[in-house]
Design an enzyme around this catalytic site. Structure first.
Site, PDB file in Angstrom:
ATOM      1  N   HIS A   1       1.170  -1.634  -0.389  1.00 21.13           N
ATOM      2  CA  HIS A   1      -0.367  -0.306   0.071  1.00 21.13           C
ATOM      3  C   HIS A   1       0.750   1.318   0.306  1.00 21.13           C
ATOM      4  O   HIS A   1       1.480   0.979   0.978  1.00 21.13           O
ATOM      5  CB  HIS A   1      -0.377   0.238   1.366  1.00 21.13           C
TER       6      HIS A   1
ATOM      7  N   SER B   1     -10.217   7.748  -3.477  1.00 21.31           N
ATOM      8  CA  SER B   1     -11.943   8.095  -2.944  1.00 21.31           C
ATOM      9  C   SER B   1     -13.122   7.020  -3.459  1.00 21.31           C
ATOM     10  O   SER B   1     -13.662   8.259  -4.669  1.00 21.31           O
ATOM     11  CB  SER B   1     -11.632   9.288  -3.688  1.00 21.31           C
TER      12      SER B   1
ATOM     13  N   GLY C   1      -7.567   9.630  -0.259  1.00 18.19           N
ATOM     14  CA  GLY C   1      -8.204  10.346   1.220  1.00 18.19           C
ATOM     15  C   GLY C   1      -8.212  12.069   0.452  1.00 18.19           C
ATOM     16  O   GLY C   1      -8.385  12.280   1.562  1.00 18.19           O
TER      17      GLY C   1
HETATM   18  P1  13P Z   1     -10.527   6.292   0.414  1.00 18.53           P
HETATM   19  O1  13P Z   1     -10.637   5.870  -0.804  1.00 18.53           O
HETATM   20  O2  13P Z   1     -10.224   6.341   2.091  1.00 18.53           O
HETATM   21  O3  13P Z   1      -9.296   7.876  -0.926  1.00 18.53           O
HETATM   22  O4  13P Z   1      -8.664   5.801   0.295  1.00 18.53           O
HETATM   23  C1  13P Z   1      -8.422   4.546  -0.711  1.00 18.53           C
HETATM   24  C2  13P Z   1      -6.932   3.493   0.143  1.00 18.53           C
HETATM   25  O5  13P Z   1      -6.181   4.217   0.214  1.00 18.53           O
HETATM   26  C3  13P Z   1      -7.121   2.059  -0.284  1.00 18.53           C
HETATM   27  O6  13P Z   1      -6.861   1.215   0.289  1.00 18.53           O
END
Ligand code: 13P
Length: 252
Positions: free
Chosen positions: A95, A212, A173
């Site tokens: 990740h 997102s 995010g």
């Molecule tokens: P968001 O959906 O909060 O942008 O996060 C994506 C993510 O990093 C999933 O692993």
């Protein structure tokens, strides 16, 4: 053909109480049997999730794992074998938060991928470029490099035993989602890279999009031919949102 996967990455969120609330919401939802579902809670809550999800189609995943399967002196780490023992079927590897905040290199990510496969887990290999890299026209190079280490070690067949998650760092995010066309372009590029090596296996690899993803943009993303579902962060902390995203995958 490929089944869609909708996976929730809870990241470092939750208390026993909030997790109980979220699990209670998830257990009330109806899911299509055409969609694979997974949540990756903090490891502390794995047992709680396992007990609450008995009989549910939602599978469990770890958010990361150690780079070795064998037990050992790795303070603070959780081995893929321990995740498997705790009921996990999946584990996220590489990740972008692990890469940027915890210094995970492509080589370490590849070792984690290997250790996960050796334990019978499906590794979800996360790849993606930063804003600066995208603006400099380096998306294909960056994503290609992140994939290549694992391709060299395991081939397309190895990746078909796992999942690829394209998560552009600038969309994580931030509320800035890649447009369906932008995401599809990268997903198609990834699949074409696989197809050059092994066309048949390339058509089997699940490639999900993360960054997102929300109930209101999921459907247009999942309608794209090479987007096989989503890896959802923030929106997966809300059972209704997660359910709506899973329904969108069922319609795609
Ligand atoms: P968001 O959906 O909060 O942008 O996060 C994506 C993510 O990093 C999933 O692993």
């Amino acid at each position: 053909m490929r089944r869609p996967l909708v996976a929730g990455n809870w990241k470092m969120h939750g208390t026993r109480q909030s997790v109980e609330h979220l699990l209670s919401g998830l257990s009330k939802l109806e899911f299509s049997d055409q969609v694979d579902l997974m949540i990756a809670p903090p490891a502390l809550f794995m047992q709680q999730c396992r007990e609450a999800l008995v009989g549910s189609p939602i599978r469990l995943g770890g958010q990361s794992c150690a780079y070795q399967a064998e037990p050992g002196a790795l303070t603070g780490e959780i081995s893929p074998a321990q995740l498997r023992d705790a009921g996990c079927e999946y584990v996220l590897v590489g990740h972008s938060e692990r890469r940027s905040l915890f210094g995970e290199t492509d080589e370490i990510v590849c070792r984690k991928f290997a250790a996960a496969l050796a334990c019978g887990l499906r590794p979800v290999l996360c790849v993606g470029e930063t804003r600066e890299q995208r603006d400099a026209g380096q998306t294909a190079d960056v994503v290609g490099r992140q994939l290549q280490v694992v391709l060299d070690a395991f081939g397309v067949g190895g990746l078909a035993q796992g999942v690829v998650a394209y998560e552009p760092v600038w969309a994580i995010g931030t509320g800035l989602t890649a447009s369906p066309d932008q995401a599809q372009e990268v997903h198609a590029m990834i699949r074409a890279r696989f197809a050059m090596l092994d066309d048949e296996q390339a058509q089997c690899v699940q490639i999900v999009y993360g960054g997102s993803v929300k109930a209101d943009n999921a459907e247009s993303l999942f309608a794209m031919p090479d987007i096989d579902g989503g890896l959802v962060g923030g929106a997966s902390l809300n059972a209704e949102e997660f359910g709506a995203i899973a329904r969108a995958a069922g319609r795609a």
